[in-house]
Scaffold this motif. Structure first.
Motif, PDB file in Angstrom:
ATOM      1  N   UNK A 274       4.036   9.230 -18.877  1.00 15.79           N
ATOM      2  CA  UNK A 274       4.898   8.178 -19.396  1.00 15.79           C
ATOM      3  C   UNK A 274       5.628   7.535 -18.226  1.00 15.79           C
ATOM      4  N   UNK A 275       5.587   6.201 -18.156  1.00  9.12           N
ATOM      5  CA  UNK A 275       6.297   5.493 -17.094  1.00  9.12           C
ATOM      6  C   UNK A 275       7.780   5.460 -17.420  1.00  9.12           C
ATOM      7  N   UNK A 276       8.597   5.324 -16.376  1.00  5.83           N
ATOM      8  CA  UNK A 276      10.039   5.272 -16.567  1.00  5.83           C
ATOM      9  C   UNK A 276      10.395   4.109 -17.473  1.00  5.83           C
ATOM     10  N   UNK A 277      11.432   4.337 -18.293  1.00  2.72           N
ATOM     11  CA  UNK A 277      11.872   3.280 -19.208  1.00  2.72           C
ATOM     12  C   UNK A 277      12.629   2.220 -18.453  1.00  2.72           C
TER      13      UNK A 277
ATOM     14  N   UNK B 286       0.802  -1.216   0.000  1.00  2.00           N
ATOM     15  CA  UNK B 286       0.000   0.000   0.000  1.00  2.00           C
ATOM     16  C   UNK B 286       0.836   1.267   0.000  1.00  2.00           C
ATOM     17  N   UNK B 287       2.159   1.122  -0.027  1.00  2.00           N
ATOM     18  CA  UNK B 287       3.071   2.269  -0.013  1.00  2.00           C
ATOM     19  C   UNK B 287       2.934   3.059  -1.322  1.00  2.00           C
ATOM     20  N   UNK B 288       2.919   4.391  -1.193  1.00  2.00           N
ATOM     21  CA  UNK B 288       2.866   5.254  -2.374  1.00  2.00           C
ATOM     22  C   UNK B 288       4.214   5.217  -3.079  1.00  2.00           C
ATOM     23  N   UNK B 289       4.211   4.839  -4.360  1.00  2.00           N
ATOM     24  CA  UNK B 289       5.440   4.758  -5.144  1.00  2.00           C
ATOM     25  C   UNK B 289       5.680   6.013  -5.974  1.00  2.00           C
ATOM     26  N   UNK B 290       4.593   6.674  -6.353  1.00  2.00           N
ATOM     27  CA  UNK B 290       4.689   7.831  -7.241  1.00  2.00           C
ATOM     28  C   UNK B 290       3.371   8.593  -7.177  1.00  2.00           C
ATOM     29  N   UNK B 291       3.424   9.898  -7.417  1.00  2.00           N
ATOM     30  CA  UNK B 291       2.192  10.662  -7.611  1.00  2.00           C
ATOM     31  C   UNK B 291       2.455  11.762  -8.621  1.00  2.00           C
ATOM     32  N   UNK B 292       1.446  12.033  -9.428  1.00  2.00           N
ATOM     33  CA  UNK B 292       1.525  13.080 -10.443  1.00  2.00           C
ATOM     34  C   UNK B 292       0.380  14.042 -10.260  1.00  2.00           C
ATOM     35  N   UNK B 293       0.679  15.326 -10.309  1.00  2.00           N
ATOM     36  CA  UNK B 293      -0.332  16.375 -10.115  1.00  2.00           C
ATOM     37  C   UNK B 293      -1.221  16.469 -11.346  1.00  2.00           C
ATOM     38  N   UNK B 294      -2.513  16.588 -11.129  1.00  2.00           N
ATOM     39  CA  UNK B 294      -3.482  16.761 -12.200  1.00  2.00           C
ATOM     40  C   UNK B 294      -4.002  18.196 -12.193  1.00  2.00           C
ATOM     41  N   UNK B 295      -4.404  18.721 -13.357  1.00  2.00           N
ATOM     42  CA  UNK B 295      -4.931  20.086 -13.409  1.00  2.00           C
ATOM     43  C   UNK B 295      -6.342  20.196 -12.835  1.00  2.00           C
ATOM     44  N   UNK B 296      -6.990  19.070 -12.608  1.00  2.00           N
ATOM     45  CA  UNK B 296      -8.327  19.010 -12.023  1.00  2.00           C
ATOM     46  C   UNK B 296      -8.468  17.645 -11.361  1.00  2.00           C
ATOM     47  N   UNK B 297      -9.541  17.445 -10.610  1.00  2.00           N
ATOM     48  CA  UNK B 297      -9.741  16.175  -9.933  1.00  2.00           C
ATOM     49  C   UNK B 297      -9.837  15.014 -10.912  1.00  2.00           C
ATOM     50  N   UNK B 298      -9.268  13.884 -10.538  1.00  2.00           N
ATOM     51  CA  UNK B 298      -9.243  12.704 -11.407  1.00  2.00           C
ATOM     52  C   UNK B 298     -10.207  11.629 -10.937  1.00  2.00           C
ATOM     53  N   UNK B 299     -11.477  11.943 -10.812  1.00  2.00           N
ATOM     54  CA  UNK B 299     -12.472  10.955 -10.398  1.00  2.00           C
ATOM     55  C   UNK B 299     -12.889  10.143 -11.627  1.00  2.00           C
ATOM     56  N   UNK B 300     -11.939   9.358 -12.139  1.00  2.00           N
ATOM     57  CA  UNK B 300     -12.159   8.541 -13.330  1.00  2.00           C
ATOM     58  C   UNK B 300     -11.263   7.313 -13.239  1.00  2.00           C
ATOM     59  N   UNK B 301     -11.545   6.326 -14.052  1.00  2.00           N
ATOM     60  CA  UNK B 301     -10.716   5.124 -14.098  1.00  2.00           C
ATOM     61  C   UNK B 301      -9.544   5.368 -15.040  1.00  2.00           C
ATOM     62  N   UNK B 302      -8.297   5.208 -14.566  1.00  2.00           N
ATOM     63  CA  UNK B 302      -7.147   5.385 -15.452  1.00  2.00           C
ATOM     64  C   UNK B 302      -7.098   4.281 -16.516  1.00  2.00           C
ATOM     65  N   UNK B 303      -6.453   4.590 -17.619  1.00  2.00           N
ATOM     66  CA  UNK B 303      -6.229   3.627 -18.695  1.00  2.00           C
ATOM     67  C   UNK B 303      -4.728   3.520 -18.918  1.00  2.00           C
ATOM     68  N   UNK B 304      -4.282   2.411 -19.456  1.00  2.00           N
ATOM     69  CA  UNK B 304      -2.869   2.254 -19.761  1.00  2.00           C
ATOM     70  C   UNK B 304      -2.711   1.695 -21.173  1.00  2.00           C
ATOM     71  N   UNK B 305      -1.619   2.082 -21.821  1.00  2.00           N
ATOM     72  CA  UNK B 305      -1.303   1.566 -23.152  1.00  2.00           C
ATOM     73  C   UNK B 305       0.198   1.631 -23.337  1.00  2.00           C
ATOM     74  N   UNK B 306       0.716   0.957 -24.367  1.00  2.00           N
ATOM     75  CA  UNK B 306       2.149   0.957 -24.650  1.00  2.00           C
ATOM     76  C   UNK B 306       2.377   1.261 -26.126  1.00  2.00           C
TER      77      UNK B 306
END
Length: 65
Positions: free
Chosen positions: A62-65, A13-33
């Motif tokens: 973008x996730x770290x390479x 449950x440890x926080x590994x990373x956080x990114x600031x959003x310009x507005x609230x992110x009450x949505x389901x994230x998506x991922x792609x490569x």
């Protein structure tokens, strides 16, 4: 609720990373490569009832390479 997208360690449950959003992110994230690089995308629109900043954005990280 706040204006951040977070990555958490599933086991601890440890926080590994956080990114600031310009507005609230009450949505389901998506991922792609693309070309072996992974991205995470979220719609950031905020929500008056949640007290987050309101807006109309789609944000990609973008996730770290």
């Amino acid at each position: 609720f706040d204006d951040y997208l977070r990555a958490l360690d599933v086991a601890t449950g440890k926080e590994l990373w956080k990114g600031r959003l310009p507005a609230g992110g009450q949505a389901t994230p998506m991922t792609y490569a693309i070309d072996d690089r992974q991205y995470v995308v979220i719609a950031a629109g905020g929500h008056g009832g949640a007290g987050t900043t309101r807006g109309d954005y789609v944000v990609a990280f973008a996730l770290k390479e």
